[in-house]
Design a protein around this motif. Structure first.
Motif, PDB file in Angstrom:
ATOM      1  N   SER A 164       0.845  -1.192   0.000  1.00 57.81           N
ATOM      2  CA  SER A 164       0.000   0.000   0.000  1.00 57.81           C
ATOM      3  C   SER A 164       0.886   1.249   0.000  1.00 57.81           C
ATOM      4  O   SER A 164       2.112   1.165  -0.074  1.00 57.81           O
ATOM      5  CB  SER A 164      -0.937  -0.022   1.212  1.00 57.81           C
ATOM      6  OG  SER A 164      -0.206  -0.109   2.411  1.00 57.81           O
TER       7      SER A 164
ATOM      8  N   ARG B 286      -6.766   5.804   0.916  1.00 58.99           N
ATOM      9  CA  ARG B 286      -5.590   4.960   0.753  1.00 58.99           C
ATOM     10  C   ARG B 286      -5.225   4.326   2.091  1.00 58.99           C
ATOM     11  O   ARG B 286      -5.511   4.874   3.155  1.00 58.99           O
ATOM     12  CB  ARG B 286      -4.400   5.778   0.219  1.00 58.99           C
ATOM     13  CG  ARG B 286      -4.635   6.420  -1.154  1.00 58.99           C
ATOM     14  CD  ARG B 286      -4.791   5.380  -2.227  1.00 58.99           C
ATOM     15  NE  ARG B 286      -4.974   5.947  -3.557  1.00 58.99           N
ATOM     16  CZ  ARG B 286      -6.147   6.096  -4.157  1.00 58.99           C
ATOM     17  NH1 ARG B 286      -7.264   5.739  -3.534  1.00 58.99           N
ATOM     18  NH2 ARG B 286      -6.226   6.592  -5.378  1.00 58.99           N
ATOM     19  N   ASP B 287      -4.579   3.160   2.006  1.00 61.56           N
ATOM     20  CA  ASP B 287      -4.017   2.509   3.183  1.00 61.56           C
ATOM     21  C   ASP B 287      -2.551   2.933   3.279  1.00 61.56           C
ATOM     22  O   ASP B 287      -1.811   2.829   2.289  1.00 61.56           O
ATOM     23  CB  ASP B 287      -4.136   0.984   3.025  1.00 61.56           C
ATOM     24  CG  ASP B 287      -3.416   0.228   4.121  1.00 61.56           C
ATOM     25  OD1 ASP B 287      -3.422   0.700   5.268  1.00 61.56           O
ATOM     26  OD2 ASP B 287      -2.845  -0.841   3.826  1.00 61.56           O
TER      27      ASP B 287
ATOM     28  N   GLU C  33      -6.382   2.977   6.810  1.00 63.61           N
ATOM     29  CA  GLU C  33      -7.127   3.655   5.746  1.00 63.61           C
ATOM     30  C   GLU C  33      -7.487   5.075   6.188  1.00 63.61           C
ATOM     31  O   GLU C  33      -8.020   5.282   7.279  1.00 63.61           O
ATOM     32  CB  GLU C  33      -8.398   2.892   5.406  1.00 63.61           C
ATOM     33  CG  GLU C  33      -8.158   1.598   4.649  1.00 63.61           C
ATOM     34  CD  GLU C  33      -9.459   0.978   4.168  1.00 63.61           C
ATOM     35  OE1 GLU C  33     -10.170   1.637   3.380  1.00 63.61           O
ATOM     36  OE2 GLU C  33      -9.767  -0.149   4.596  1.00 63.61           O
TER      37      GLU C  33
ATOM     38  N   ARG D 222     -10.616   4.077  -3.889  1.00 63.53           N
ATOM     39  CA  ARG D 222     -10.114   3.507  -2.639  1.00 63.53           C
ATOM     40  C   ARG D 222      -9.182   2.338  -2.917  1.00 63.53           C
ATOM     41  O   ARG D 222      -9.411   1.561  -3.839  1.00 63.53           O
ATOM     42  CB  ARG D 222     -11.293   3.018  -1.794  1.00 63.53           C
ATOM     43  CG  ARG D 222     -10.935   2.255  -0.531  1.00 63.53           C
ATOM     44  CD  ARG D 222     -12.182   1.883   0.279  1.00 63.53           C
ATOM     45  NE  ARG D 222     -11.866   0.979   1.366  1.00 63.53           N
ATOM     46  CZ  ARG D 222     -12.329  -0.277   1.465  1.00 63.53           C
ATOM     47  NH1 ARG D 222     -13.168  -0.749   0.554  1.00 63.53           N
ATOM     48  NH2 ARG D 222     -11.984  -1.051   2.475  1.00 63.53           N
TER      49      ARG D 222
ATOM     50  N   ALA E 248      -7.220  -0.700  -0.373  1.00 69.68           N
ATOM     51  CA  ALA E 248      -7.081  -1.247   0.976  1.00 69.68           C
ATOM     52  C   ALA E 248      -6.451  -2.627   0.873  1.00 69.68           C
ATOM     53  O   ALA E 248      -6.791  -3.411  -0.006  1.00 69.68           O
ATOM     54  CB  ALA E 248      -8.432  -1.341   1.678  1.00 69.68           C
TER      55      ALA E 248
END
Length: 354
Positions: free
Chosen positions: A188, A224-225, A256, A298, A300
Motif C-alpha cells: 500500500s 488509501r491505506d 485507511e 479507494r 485497501a
C-alpha cells in the motif's frame, strides 16, 4: 551473510531497504540505481561508508552489466524495486513507464535467469528474485468492498498501474516457464523520511511549513491505506528470506484514511509543533482542484498472509509514523531544500496526489 542486489536502492523505498539491511541485519547490499530524477544518494549517507554496502550506477536494462555484477558479487537475492512510480507523471508521459517497468523488468529477468542457471548446490537452492510491486495493480475498491488479497483480480486504471501489473505477470511467467525462484509483494502507499517531495505527504508537509497553498484533488475523498516505509523495509527483507517461492504477499499498514484526513492531520500536527506566526490554522491553506483522470476511489490491503505465515506486523500506527515523518522533514531541510529548489519537467508537480 546473504548478499542482496537491490535495484532502485537510491529511491525512497529502496534506500530504506538498504539502510535496514546494513544497520539492522548482517547482510551485504549492492545498490544498483540509474540515478533518475527521484533518486538521491544523500538518503544513503548513513550506510555509504559500510564495508557491507556498495553502490553501482547502472540501468536495469543494461543486461550485460547486471549479469557481470551478479557473478562478481556472488549475489544470493535480487530485490527489484527500480521503477517509475508517480501516477501523474504516467498520465502525462507513459513511455518511460513502459520502458522501465516492463522492458526493464524483462531485461533484468533475463540477466538474472542466466546467472541463476549457472548456480549450483546450496547457492542455487537459496537464490531468490523478489519483485516489489504495488496495490494499484488491483484497481479501485468501492467504499464497502473487501480489501485486496493475493487472489484479487488485476484491474489497473493508470498507465503506471498497468505497467506494474505487466511486470508482475512477467515475473510470475518466468517462474512458471523457466523455474526462476521468485516471490512477489504488493504494498500500500508508503510514507516516511526521505520521501521525494512530489508525493502527497511530503509535498503537504513542505508546502504547509512554507505557508503555501495545499492543492488537493477533487474533494479529498479518495481513500488509501498507509504504510510506514521502515515497516515496509522489514517486511520486504522477511519476504525475500522466508517467503515461499512462487507466492505473493500483500503488505499494508491497516491505516485507511481519506486524502483530506491525511492533509488535515499534517496541518494540525504542524500547527502544534511549529505554529504559524499569526496563530492561524494551516487547514486554511487547503485548496481543492480538478480531479485527475482515472483517479481510483479507494485502495485497501488485507495483510493476513504475511502476518500469519511470516509473523510480520507494522510497528507504527498512522499517527505515530506521521509524526515521526513530519518531525524528520522539519529537522532536515538540508535534504529536501535542494530538491525543492530544482525544477523537474513532467508530471503535475505541486498537486497533492498520493
Amino acid at each position: 551473510m546473504t548478499t542482496f542486489l537491490v535495484t532502485g536502492g537510491a529511491g525512497f523505498i529502496g534506500s530504506a531497504v538498504c539502510r535496514h539491511l546494513v544497520t539492522g541485519t548482517g547482510h551485504r547490499v549492492i545498490n544498483v540505481d540509474a540515478l533518475t530524477y527521484a533518486a538521491n544518494l544523500s538518503s544513503l549517507e548513513a550506510v555509504s561508508a559500510s564495508p557491507r554496502y556498495r553502490f553501482v550506477e547502472a540501468d536495469i536494462s543494461a543486461s550485460e552489466t547486471i549479469a557481470a555484477l551478479l557473478q562478481e558479487e556472488e549475489v544470493d537475492v535480487v530485490m527489484h524495486l527500480a521503477a517509475e512510480s508517480h501516477v501523474d507523471r504516467s498520465i502525462d508521459g507513459p513511455a518511460s513507464f513502459i520502458q522501465t517497468n516492463i522492458v526493464g523488468t524483462y531485461q533484468l529477468l533475463e540477466a538474472v535467469r542466466g546467472y541463476w542457471k549457472i548456480l549450483t548446490g546450496d547457492r542455487r537452492k537459496r537464490f531468490r528474485f523478489h519483485h516489489v510491486s504495488t496495490d494499484e495493480v488491483y484497481g479501485p475498491l468501492s467504499l464497502d468492498g473487501e480489501p485486496f488479497h493475493e487472489a484479487t483480480a488485476y484491474a489497473p486504471s493508470s498507465p503506471y498501474a498497468a505497467s506494474k501489473a505487466a511486470s508482475d505477470h512477467l515475473v510470475m511467467a518466468w517462474h512458471r516457464t523457466y523455474g526462476l525462484p521468485v516471490v512477489v509483494s504488493n504494498c500500500s502507499n508508503n510514507y516516511g523520511p526521505y520521501h521525494f517531495p512530489e508525493k502527497l505527504i511530503p509535498l503537504v508537509i513542505l508546502n504547509a511549513l512554507e505557508g503555501k497553498p495545499l492543492p488537493l484533488y477533487g474533494r479529498g475523498e479518495n481513500i488509501r491505506d498507509w504504510l510506514y516505509v521502515e515497516d515496509h523495509a522489514r517486511a520486504l527483507v522477511l519476504v525475500a528470506n522466508e517467503g515461499e517461492v512462487g507466492r505473493c504477499y500483500n503488505i499494508g499498514g491497516r491505516n485507511e484514511r481519506t486524502n483530506l484526513e491525511v492533509v488535515q492531520t499534517i496541518c494540525d500536527t504542524l500547527d502544534r509543533l511549529t505554529p504559524l506566526p499569526d496563530g492561524g490554522s494551516r487547514r486554511a491553506l487547503i485548496r481543492f482542484v480538478a480531479d485527475r483522470p482515472g483517479h481510483d476511489l479507494r485502495y485497501a490491503i488485507d495483510a493476513a498472509r504475511i502476518e500469519t505465515e511470516l509473523g510480520w506486523r507494522a510497528l507504527e500506527t498512522f499517527e505515530s509514523g506521521l509524526e515521526k515523518t513530519i518531525r524528520w522533514f522539519v529537522e532536515n531541510p538540508s535534504w529536501w531544500r535542494p530538491i525543492r529548489e530544482k525544477r523537474y519537467d513532467g508530471g503535475r508537480l505541486g498537486i497533492a496526489a498520493e
